[in-house]
Scaffold this motif. Structure first.
Motif, PDB file in Angstrom:
ATOM      1  N   SER A 161       0.856  -1.187   0.000  1.00  0.00           N
ATOM      2  CA  SER A 161       0.000   0.000   0.000  1.00  0.00           C
ATOM      3  C   SER A 161       0.886   1.229   0.000  1.00  0.00           C
ATOM      4  O   SER A 161       2.096   1.143   0.243  1.00  0.00           O
ATOM      5  N   GLY A 162       0.267   2.382  -0.280  1.00  0.00           N
ATOM      6  CA  GLY A 162       0.986   3.640  -0.190  1.00  0.00           C
ATOM      7  C   GLY A 162       1.384   4.265  -1.510  1.00  0.00           C
ATOM      8  O   GLY A 162       1.936   5.366  -1.535  1.00  0.00           O
ATOM      9  N   GLY A 163       1.106   3.569  -2.607  1.00  0.00           N
ATOM     10  CA  GLY A 163       1.444   4.147  -3.894  1.00  0.00           C
ATOM     11  C   GLY A 163       0.533   5.309  -4.249  1.00  0.00           C
ATOM     12  O   GLY A 163      -0.453   5.582  -3.557  1.00  0.00           O
ATOM     13  N   GLY A 164       0.864   6.004  -5.330  1.00  0.00           N
ATOM     14  CA  GLY A 164       0.037   7.117  -5.755  1.00  0.00           C
ATOM     15  C   GLY A 164       0.708   7.944  -6.824  1.00  0.00           C
ATOM     16  O   GLY A 164       1.755   7.570  -7.359  1.00  0.00           O
ATOM     17  N   LEU A 165       0.085   9.081  -7.107  1.00  0.00           N
ATOM     18  CA  LEU A 165       0.592  10.035  -8.090  1.00  0.00           C
ATOM     19  C   LEU A 165       1.179  11.223  -7.352  1.00  0.00           C
ATOM     20  O   LEU A 165       0.489  11.866  -6.540  1.00  0.00           O
ATOM     21  N   VAL A 166       2.449  11.496  -7.610  1.00  0.00           N
ATOM     22  CA  VAL A 166       3.134  12.614  -6.978  1.00  0.00           C
ATOM     23  C   VAL A 166       3.928  13.380  -8.022  1.00  0.00           C
ATOM     24  O   VAL A 166       4.095  12.920  -9.150  1.00  0.00           O
ATOM     25  N   GLN A 167       4.434  14.529  -7.609  1.00  0.00           N
ATOM     26  CA  GLN A 167       5.277  15.327  -8.488  1.00  0.00           C
ATOM     27  C   GLN A 167       6.754  15.038  -8.206  1.00  0.00           C
ATOM     28  O   GLN A 167       7.115  14.575  -7.123  1.00  0.00           O
ATOM     29  N   ALA A 168       7.571  15.322  -9.182  1.00  0.00           N
ATOM     30  CA  ALA A 168       9.014  15.156  -9.008  1.00  0.00           C
ATOM     31  C   ALA A 168       9.479  15.953  -7.784  1.00  0.00           C
ATOM     32  O   ALA A 168       9.063  17.094  -7.578  1.00  0.00           O
ATOM     33  N   GLY A 169      10.316  15.314  -6.983  1.00  0.00           N
ATOM     34  CA  GLY A 169      10.810  15.929  -5.772  1.00  0.00           C
ATOM     35  C   GLY A 169      10.027  15.581  -4.523  1.00  0.00           C
ATOM     36  O   GLY A 169      10.505  15.806  -3.398  1.00  0.00           O
ATOM     37  N   ASP A 170       8.841  15.027  -4.701  1.00  0.00           N
ATOM     38  CA  ASP A 170       8.006  14.646  -3.564  1.00  0.00           C
ATOM     39  C   ASP A 170       8.491  13.342  -2.935  1.00  0.00           C
ATOM     40  O   ASP A 170       9.403  12.687  -3.446  1.00  0.00           O
ATOM     41  N   SER A 171       7.825  12.984  -1.855  1.00  0.00           N
ATOM     42  CA  SER A 171       8.135  11.748  -1.140  1.00  0.00           C
ATOM     43  C   SER A 171       6.903  10.863  -1.029  1.00  0.00           C
ATOM     44  O   SER A 171       5.769  11.353  -1.054  1.00  0.00           O
ATOM     45  N   LEU A 172       7.146   9.567  -0.903  1.00  0.00           N
ATOM     46  CA  LEU A 172       6.102   8.584  -0.641  1.00  0.00           C
ATOM     47  C   LEU A 172       6.679   7.528   0.280  1.00  0.00           C
ATOM     48  O   LEU A 172       7.883   7.247   0.224  1.00  0.00           O
ATOM     49  N   ARG A 173       5.805   6.917   1.088  1.00  0.00           N
ATOM     50  CA  ARG A 173       6.230   5.767   1.872  1.00  0.00           C
ATOM     51  C   ARG A 173       5.333   4.589   1.527  1.00  0.00           C
ATOM     52  O   ARG A 173       4.118   4.646   1.709  1.00  0.00           O
ATOM     53  N   LEU A 174       5.955   3.553   1.017  1.00  0.00           N
ATOM     54  CA  LEU A 174       5.243   2.321   0.722  1.00  0.00           C
ATOM     55  C   LEU A 174       5.306   1.404   1.942  1.00  0.00           C
ATOM     56  O   LEU A 174       6.307   1.381   2.664  1.00  0.00           O
ATOM     57  N   SER A 175       4.236   0.656   2.134  1.00  0.00           N
ATOM     58  CA  SER A 175       4.185  -0.347   3.198  1.00  0.00           C
ATOM     59  C   SER A 175       3.849  -1.695   2.592  1.00  0.00           C
ATOM     60  O   SER A 175       3.166  -1.775   1.565  1.00  0.00           O
ATOM     61  N   CYS A 176       4.315  -2.736   3.243  1.00  0.00           N
ATOM     62  CA  CYS A 176       3.994  -4.096   2.820  1.00  0.00           C
ATOM     63  C   CYS A 176       3.709  -4.904   4.077  1.00  0.00           C
ATOM     64  O   CYS A 176       4.608  -5.129   4.897  1.00  0.00           O
ATOM     65  N   ALA A 177       2.467  -5.324   4.218  1.00  0.00           N
ATOM     66  CA  ALA A 177       2.053  -6.100   5.378  1.00  0.00           C
ATOM     67  C   ALA A 177       2.074  -7.585   5.039  1.00  0.00           C
ATOM     68  O   ALA A 177       1.529  -8.000   4.008  1.00  0.00           O
TER      69      ALA A 177
END
Length: 122
Positions: free
Chosen positions: A7-23
């Motif tokens: 989970s945690g994916g998405g659409l972001v802009q260059a330079g942004d951050s995301l955190r993916l999780s895997c349960a």
């Protein structure tokens, strides 16, 4: 049988951050080294990062080194991928995977999640 759900994916802009999780469920999580892989359209699935069973060792693909951080919480049966300074070339479906004896080689992984899409716009 081990089940992995990202989970945690998405659409972001260059330079942004995301955190993916895997349960993880259905197995003894601490027995597995956990890896993240990604697959862009028309390309092979490639290694991104891996973390050892106790979290003491990690390894990264050169393309993400210094920007991505893999971590795990064995009490929560969860592995994370913190992605900073995202680039359009990071766009891909991201998969987590579990291996008992493997490390950075895809074929050594026994269990895979269904993947989560990460799209980075320029």
């Amino acid at each position: 049988q081990v089940q992995l759900v990202e989970s945690g994916g998405g659409l972001v802009q260059a330079g942004d951050s995301l955190r993916l999780s895997c349960a993880a469920s259905g197995g003894i999580f601490r027995r597995f080294a956990m890896g993240w892989f990604r697959q862009a359209p028309g390309k092979e699935r490639e290694f991104v990062a891996v973390i050892s069973q106790n979290g003491g060792s990690t390894s990264y693909a050169d393309s993400v080194k210094g920007r991505f951080t893999i971590s795990r919480d064995n009490a929560k049966n969860t592995v994370y991928l913190q992605m900073n300074s995202l680039k359009p070339e990071d766009t891909a479906v991201y998969y987590c995977a579990a291996t008992i004896t493997g490390w950075g080689v895809r074929r050594d992984y026994n269990y895979w999640g269904q993947g989560t899409q990460v799209t980075v716009s320029s």
